[in-house]
Design a protein around this motif. Structure first.
Motif, PDB file in Angstrom:
ATOM      1  N   LEU A   1       0.860  -1.185   0.000  1.00 20.97           N
ATOM      2  CA  LEU A   1       0.000   0.000   0.000  1.00 20.97           C
ATOM      3  C   LEU A   1       0.895   1.234   0.000  1.00 20.97           C
ATOM      4  O   LEU A   1       1.697   1.429   0.913  1.00 20.97           O
ATOM      5  CB  LEU A   1      -0.894  -0.001   1.240  1.00 20.97           C
TER       6      LEU A   1
ATOM      7  N   SER B   1      -2.569  -2.266   5.615  1.00 19.36           N
ATOM      8  CA  SER B   1      -3.877  -1.652   5.369  1.00 19.36           C
ATOM      9  C   SER B   1      -4.777  -1.767   6.593  1.00 19.36           C
ATOM     10  O   SER B   1      -5.598  -0.870   6.853  1.00 19.36           O
ATOM     11  CB  SER B   1      -4.548  -2.294   4.155  1.00 19.36           C
TER      12      SER B   1
ATOM     13  N   TYR C   1     -12.697  -3.325   2.082  1.00 22.13           N
ATOM     14  CA  TYR C   1     -11.421  -3.186   1.383  1.00 22.13           C
ATOM     15  C   TYR C   1     -11.010  -4.553   0.859  1.00 22.13           C
ATOM     16  O   TYR C   1     -10.875  -5.511   1.636  1.00 22.13           O
ATOM     17  CB  TYR C   1     -10.347  -2.639   2.322  1.00 22.13           C
TER      18      TYR C   1
ATOM     19  N   ASP D   1      -8.336  -6.925  -1.009  1.00 18.94           N
ATOM     20  CA  ASP D   1      -6.969  -7.185  -1.473  1.00 18.94           C
ATOM     21  C   ASP D   1      -6.678  -8.669  -1.262  1.00 18.94           C
ATOM     22  O   ASP D   1      -5.706  -9.052  -0.627  1.00 18.94           O
ATOM     23  CB  ASP D   1      -5.973  -6.313  -0.708  1.00 18.94           C
TER      24      ASP D   1
ATOM     25  N   HIS E   1      -5.918 -12.681  -6.539  1.00 18.23           N
ATOM     26  CA  HIS E   1      -5.998 -11.762  -7.672  1.00 18.23           C
ATOM     27  C   HIS E   1      -6.458 -12.420  -8.968  1.00 18.23           C
ATOM     28  O   HIS E   1      -6.217 -11.891 -10.045  1.00 18.23           O
ATOM     29  CB  HIS E   1      -4.631 -11.098  -7.883  1.00 18.23           C
TER      30      HIS E   1
ATOM     31  N   HIS F   1      -7.727  -3.030  -4.213  1.00 18.24           N
ATOM     32  CA  HIS F   1      -6.300  -2.822  -4.490  1.00 18.24           C
ATOM     33  C   HIS F   1      -5.882  -3.657  -5.688  1.00 18.24           C
ATOM     34  O   HIS F   1      -6.502  -4.663  -6.019  1.00 18.24           O
ATOM     35  CB  HIS F   1      -5.462  -3.199  -3.271  1.00 18.24           C
ATOM     36  N   ASP F   2      -4.842  -3.206  -6.377  1.00 19.80           N
ATOM     37  CA  ASP F   2      -4.313  -3.883  -7.575  1.00 19.80           C
ATOM     38  C   ASP F   2      -5.334  -3.954  -8.702  1.00 19.80           C
ATOM     39  O   ASP F   2      -5.271  -4.828  -9.574  1.00 19.80           O
ATOM     40  CB  ASP F   2      -3.800  -5.294  -7.253  1.00 19.80           C
TER      41      ASP F   2
ATOM     42  N   LEU G   1      -5.353   1.520  -6.831  1.00 21.24           N
ATOM     43  CA  LEU G   1      -6.437   1.452  -5.855  1.00 21.24           C
ATOM     44  C   LEU G   1      -7.710   2.039  -6.462  1.00 21.24           C
ATOM     45  O   LEU G   1      -7.774   3.241  -6.739  1.00 21.24           O
ATOM     46  CB  LEU G   1      -6.050   2.226  -4.594  1.00 21.24           C
TER      47      LEU G   1
ATOM     48  N   TYR H   1       2.098  -1.090  -8.325  1.00 20.77           N
ATOM     49  CA  TYR H   1       0.826  -1.282  -7.631  1.00 20.77           C
ATOM     50  C   TYR H   1       0.282   0.054  -7.147  1.00 20.77           C
ATOM     51  O   TYR H   1      -0.796   0.147  -6.611  1.00 20.77           O
ATOM     52  CB  TYR H   1       0.965  -2.258  -6.460  1.00 20.77           C
TER      53      TYR H   1
END
Length: 236
Positions: A24, A53, A123, A125, A128, A152-153, A183, A236
């Motif tokens: 992050l 995070s 949130y 993350d 993926h 994220h990502d 983000l 990222y």
């Protein structure tokens, strides 16, 4: 009863956040902190790792954070031992008592979440790949109208980007408002037509990130530096 603790500004909180390993960035942490401070009293985090995070979310206000992570062993992840590091980092930041660490998968936690419990911010993350991202975004059903789902990502991982491309143009209550690096900030409300298509304008930046990843795998850091990316880690 609200906590009597002094809630720090982001500038005061950042030194505690920055010492925790993770992906992050400063600007992303600032944005996550800002969103969590907008009256978020119940927050869910999917994927905690060592707590960078998690601490950001917990320091931002007086709400509770439910940190969901199975702590598996995989590339870049050291498995159950990471849970101990997370707990240590939460304690060092002074937020351990405000974080519920749930050691399970996002799908399992989602299946057991009470339908009557509404959250303010989720949130994401986690894993993926496309399927995992789409499963994680189901948490939006528990977010109050006007709340946030933050991913994220979103514009650096192929699986996450493809998942968002599949979902956002047809989503009924998720509107992409903006991004900070990779983000993505999604508002829980019916999207406008422009918001349904907004992800398209970020695809050139995503394509650049994929190119940088390929160049890094080839060891061509001199080329990635000319593209504005320094260091050996993926963007990222």
């Amino acid at each position: 009863m609200p906590s009597s603790r002094a809630i720090p500004s982001f500038e005061e909180a950042w030194p505690r956040i920055a010492e925790i390993p993770g992906w992050l960035t400063l600007d992303q942490a600032r944005e996550l902190f800002r969103l969590a401070r907008e009256g978020a009293t119940d927050i869910v985090e999917i994927g905690s790792h060592q707590g960078r995070s998690t601490v950001t979310l917990a320091l931002a206000g007086d709400g509770r954070v439910t940190a969901v992570d199975p702590f598996i062993t995989a590339r870049l992840f050291a498995g159950p031992s990471v849970r101990s590091l997370l707990l240590r980092n939460l304690a060092a930041a002074g937020v351990r008592e405000r974080v519920d660490v749930v050691t399970t998968t996002s799908a399992d936690a989602f299946s057991r979440w009470p339908s009557s419990r509404t959250v303010d911010l989720v949130y994401v993350d986690g894993k993926h790949d496309v399927a995992s991202l789409l499963r994680d975004l189901r948490w939006a059903v528990h977010v109050r109208p006007g709340g946030y789902v933050v991913v994220h990502d979103a514009f650096s991982s192929v699986g996450v980007t493809v998942g968002m491309l599949l979902l956002l143009p047809v989503a009924r209550r998720l509107a992409l408002t903006h991004r900070v690096g990779s983000l993505a900030v999604l508002r829980v409300r019916p999207p406008t037509l422009r918001e349904r298509l907004r992800i398209v304008i970020h695809l050139p930046w995503f394509t650049r990130n994929v190119m940088i990843k390929l160049l890094l795998r080839a060891g061509l850091t001199n080329v990635t530096a000319r593209l504005g990316h320094t260091g050996i880690y993926d963007p990222y």
